[in-house]
Design an enzyme around this catalytic site. Structure first.
Site, short mmCIF file in Angstrom:
data_model
loop_
_atom_site.label_atom_id
_atom_site.label_comp_id
_atom_site.label_asym_id
_atom_site.label_seq_id
_atom_site.Cartn_x
_atom_site.Cartn_y
_atom_site.Cartn_z
N ASP A 1 -8.82 -6.32 -2.21
CA ASP A 1 -9.66 -7.56 -1.97
C ASP A 1 -9.50 -8.62 -0.77
O ASP A 1 -10.21 -8.83 -0.12
CB ASP A 1 -9.37 -8.83 -3.26
CG ASP A 1 -10.13 -8.39 -4.35
OD1 ASP A 1 -11.26 -8.07 -4.25
OD2 ASP A 1 -9.53 -8.67 -5.51
N GLY B 1 0.20 -9.91 -4.34
CA GLY B 1 1.49 -9.64 -4.92
C GLY B 1 2.47 -9.05 -3.83
O GLY B 1 1.90 -8.26 -2.87
N ARG C 1 -2.62 -16.08 -3.20
CA ARG C 1 -3.93 -15.19 -3.68
C ARG C 1 -5.07 -15.98 -3.44
O ARG C 1 -6.25 -15.72 -3.97
CB ARG C 1 -3.94 -14.84 -5.15
CG ARG C 1 -2.52 -13.87 -5.42
CD ARG C 1 -2.94 -13.34 -6.89
NE ARG C 1 -1.91 -12.55 -7.44
CZ ARG C 1 -1.80 -11.13 -7.12
NH1 ARG C 1 -2.76 -10.74 -6.38
NH2 ARG C 1 -0.87 -10.40 -7.44
N ARG D 1 -2.16 -3.65 -11.94
CA ARG D 1 -3.20 -4.60 -12.51
C ARG D 1 -4.41 -3.80 -13.34
O ARG D 1 -4.67 -4.20 -14.46
CB ARG D 1 -3.84 -5.18 -11.45
CG ARG D 1 -5.09 -6.24 -11.67
CD ARG D 1 -4.71 -7.59 -12.26
NE ARG D 1 -5.68 -8.23 -12.77
CZ ARG D 1 -6.58 -7.87 -13.97
NH1 ARG D 1 -6.38 -6.81 -14.71
NH2 ARG D 1 -7.27 -8.83 -14.41
N LYS E 1 -1.77 -2.76 1.53
CA LYS E 1 -0.45 -3.13 0.74
C LYS E 1 -0.83 -3.23 -0.78
O LYS E 1 -2.11 -3.46 -1.08
CB LYS E 1 -0.17 -4.37 1.14
CG LYS E 1 0.94 -5.16 0.12
CD LYS E 1 0.55 -6.69 -0.41
CE LYS E 1 -0.79 -6.45 -1.27
NZ LYS E 1 -0.70 -7.77 -1.99
N THR E 2 -0.17 -2.64 -1.67
CA THR E 2 -0.13 -3.16 -3.13
C THR E 2 0.60 -1.89 -3.59
O THR E 2 0.72 -1.04 -3.46
CB THR E 2 -1.47 -3.05 -3.87
OG1 THR E 2 -1.19 -3.37 -5.26
CG2 THR E 2 -2.39 -1.67 -3.71
N ASP F 1 0.53 -1.40 -6.83
CA ASP F 1 -0.29 -0.75 -7.66
C ASP F 1 -0.60 0.75 -7.05
O ASP F 1 -1.18 1.52 -7.93
CB ASP F 1 -1.42 -1.41 -8.07
CG ASP F 1 -1.24 -2.75 -8.66
OD1 ASP F 1 0.19 -3.05 -8.94
OD2 ASP F 1 -2.00 -3.49 -9.15
P1 FBP Z 1 -1.49 -7.05 -5.53
O1 FBP Z 1 -2.70 -6.17 -6.13
O2 FBP Z 1 -1.94 -8.31 -4.88
O3 FBP Z 1 -0.71 -5.93 -4.84
O4 FBP Z 1 -0.78 -7.47 -6.76
C1 FBP Z 1 -0.50 -6.42 -7.85
C2 FBP Z 1 0.37 -6.72 -8.89
O5 FBP Z 1 1.50 -6.77 -8.61
C3 FBP Z 1 0.03 -6.21 -10.29
O6 FBP Z 1 0.60 -5.03 -10.51
C4 FBP Z 1 0.16 -7.39 -11.07
O7 FBP Z 1 -0.78 -7.34 -12.19
C5 FBP Z 1 0.05 -8.41 -10.53
O8 FBP Z 1 0.08 -8.30 -9.31
C6 FBP Z 1 0.83 -9.85 -11.02
O9 FBP Z 1 0.45 -10.89 -10.21
P2 FBP Z 1 1.29 -12.26 -10.13
O10 FBP Z 1 2.28 -12.05 -9.08
O11 FBP Z 1 0.28 -13.16 -9.65
O12 FBP Z 1 1.75 -12.60 -11.17
#
Ligand code: FBP
Length: 495
Positions: free
Chosen positions: A115, A20, A84, A191, A141-142, A144
């Site tokens: 991951d 993300g 992803r 997430r 990175k994230t 979250d």
């Molecule tokens: P990452 O863990 O890859 O940083 O992504 C987190 C996130 O932004 C979550 O907060 C959210 O649930 C998810 O990605 C949404 O994913 P997508 O972009 O595939 O809709």
């Protein structure tokens, strides 16, 4: 700074954005670029397109100064795109090696979450075993905020995303307090962990903020979560305050024990019977089949959920086979259940207010926002450090910066071997190395600060309005980072 004036041998480095979006990703790339050009102007940087699949399929472009200059201090991952795809099979590793060989790339920077950094470590080991001479460095990175541990103080993106959401929440709070007629239910991205919701609560003082980790620890059912919210709505109604703001972490749905169990069963079932499931044409048929296959309890829970939520639960899985929680409208589920609960309470004379609710979801608008000064600086530093680790011929490390709660001049860049933050865990019956997600700690300072204030925030209207991210002016505002990081650092310094 050093005294060496001799340029290093020319190198070609590849960079990949994984998962993300998180504000600051472009600055990580800018940091890598500037560091490698300082080392030797003949060094070249390549960006793998579309995430890890770009390494496997050999999709890349050269990043030159014109390109990177157009993206400095901007949000998003659009310079090269993200994806992803999970890197894990021998075929993928072979193909990645072939890509690097054909372009002469001998270092890769993987910018990703838990991951992706796990994959970075596995790839680094694989390259090393093959004596390929290709080094791999990760970057945390994230948005979250769940990639942190004793070495990594925070992941990049969390600062900007929470500031962006907090601004919007503050605006809604002000509107609610002006009109005094609506309850706003705001689901926030994240997430699994509730760090985003908790940080936004610390910044905006909503009437209610549910913390998934607490729900799980107290083994609360959906019914009990509804009770908890209804109690505050009733209490505020008795003070003639038929309005309020509720923050809901998007991961909540999986942390409610009976729904968590249902989702785990569904994930397993849909992975095992993917082919058969794809042949089912209508939702009614899918529901009947699922109900038949699930355990008695889970089938009961599934049947008790509104049709819309059932559809969302059966939606496509992510590449790890998990339900995509960002697609489940938990805020609407809660409103629907509260409507019914409050109507019953009204009939019994236990509630005399008026419940008029709005549902919101804040997620994507925070992931590609212009990075705050904190994230701009942090990311640039991470990228620069990543190149220094590569130039020291290290592999399987994650770039990190310590002392992030202090002024930038006091930050300490470095690198940590990824294996130091990995554990062996059972995954699909096999022992696999993983970097564990950091969930909200109920005995940690951020949660304790929230818990000691929440009763007051529930009843009294104590909203805070953080306003937009500031880039100039008083450094106490423009350079300030999150309450979460500051509170965690205050406690660890006391220790
Ligand atoms: P990452 O863990 O890859 O940083 O992504 C987190 C996130 O932004 C979550 O907060 C959210 O649930 C998810 O990605 C949404 O994913 P997508 O972009 O595939 O809709």
């Amino acid at each position: 700074e050093g005294t060496n004036t001799k340029p290093s041998n020319p190198r070609k480095i590849g960079v990949v954005l994984s998962g993300g979006q998180a504000p600051g990703g472009h600055n990580v790339i800018a940091g890598v670029f500037d560091a490698l050009k300082k080392a030797n102007l003949e060094n070249q940087l390549f960006g793998f397109r579309g995430g890890p699949i770009g390494i496997v399929e050999g999709r890349l472009l050269e990043i030159d100064s014109k390109l990177i200059d157009a993206y400095r201090n901007t949000g998003g991952f659009d310079i090269i795109g993200s994806g992803r795809t999970k890197l894990g099979t021998a075929e993928q590793f072979e193909a990645s090696l072939a890509t690097c060989k054909s372009y002469g790339i001998d270092g890769i920077v993987i910018i990703g979450g838990d991951d992706s950094n796990t994959n970075a470590a596995v790839l680094a080991e694989w390259f090393k075993k093959r004596n390929s001479g290709i080094n791999v460095i990760g970057c945390p990175k994230t948005i979250d905020g769940d990639l942190k541990n004793q070495y990594i103080e925070t992941s990049f993106g969390f600062d900007t995303a929470t500031k962006t959401y907090a601004e919007l929440i503050g605006n809604i709070e002000r509107d609610a307090n002006s009109a005094k007629k609506y309850w706003h239910f705001i689901r926030l991205m994240g997430r699994s962990a509730s760090h985003i919701a908790l940080e936004c609560a610390l910044k905006t003082h909503p009437n209610i903020c549910i913390i998934s980790e607490e729900v799980r620890a107290k083994n609360m059912s959906l019914d009990q979560v509804i009770d908890l919210i209804a109690k505050t709505i009733v209490a505020r109604a008795s003070r003639k305050e038929d309005f309020g703001v509720v923050l809901i972490p998007e991961g909540l749905i999986e942390f409610i024990p009976e729904i968590g169990k249902l989702i785990a069963e569904l994930n397993g079932l849909l992975a095992k019977e993917a082919e058969y499931f794809a042949t089912i044409k209508t939702f009614e048929d899918a529901r009947e089949w699922v109900n038949h296959e699930l355990s008695k309890n889970s089938s009961y829970v599934f049947s008790s959920l509104p049709r819309k939520i059932q559809i969302q639960l059966l939606d496509d899985r992510d590449p790890h086979g998990n339900v995509q929680v960002s697609r489940i409208e938990t805020e609407k589920l809660l409103i629907e259940l509260l409507d019914a609960r409050l109507a019953k309470m009204k009939l019994r004379g236990e509630y005399r207010g008026k419940f008029s609710a709005f549902a919101h979801f804040f997620g994507y608008e925070g992931r590609s926002a212009f990075p705050s000064n904190f994230d701009s600086n942090y990311c640039y530093g991470l990228g620069f450090s990543a190149y220094l680790l590569l130039s020291a011929r290290l592999t399987g490390y994650i770039a990190n910066i310590a002392n992030l709660h202090l002024a930038v001049a006091d930050w300490v860049p470095g690198g940590i071997p990824l294996t130091m933050m990995m554990n062996m865990e059972q995954r699909h019956g096999e022992l696999k190395p993983v970097i564990r997600k950091a969930l909200v700690e109920l005995d940690g300072a951020p949660f304790k600060t929230f818990a000691s204030n929440r009763e007051k925030w529930a009843l009294e209207t104590c909203y805070e309005f953080p306003g937009p991210i500031q880039y100039y002016g008083d450094g106490r505002i423009s350079e300030e980072t999150t309450s979460t990081l500051n509170l965690e650092k205050d406690i660890s310094e006391e220790d």
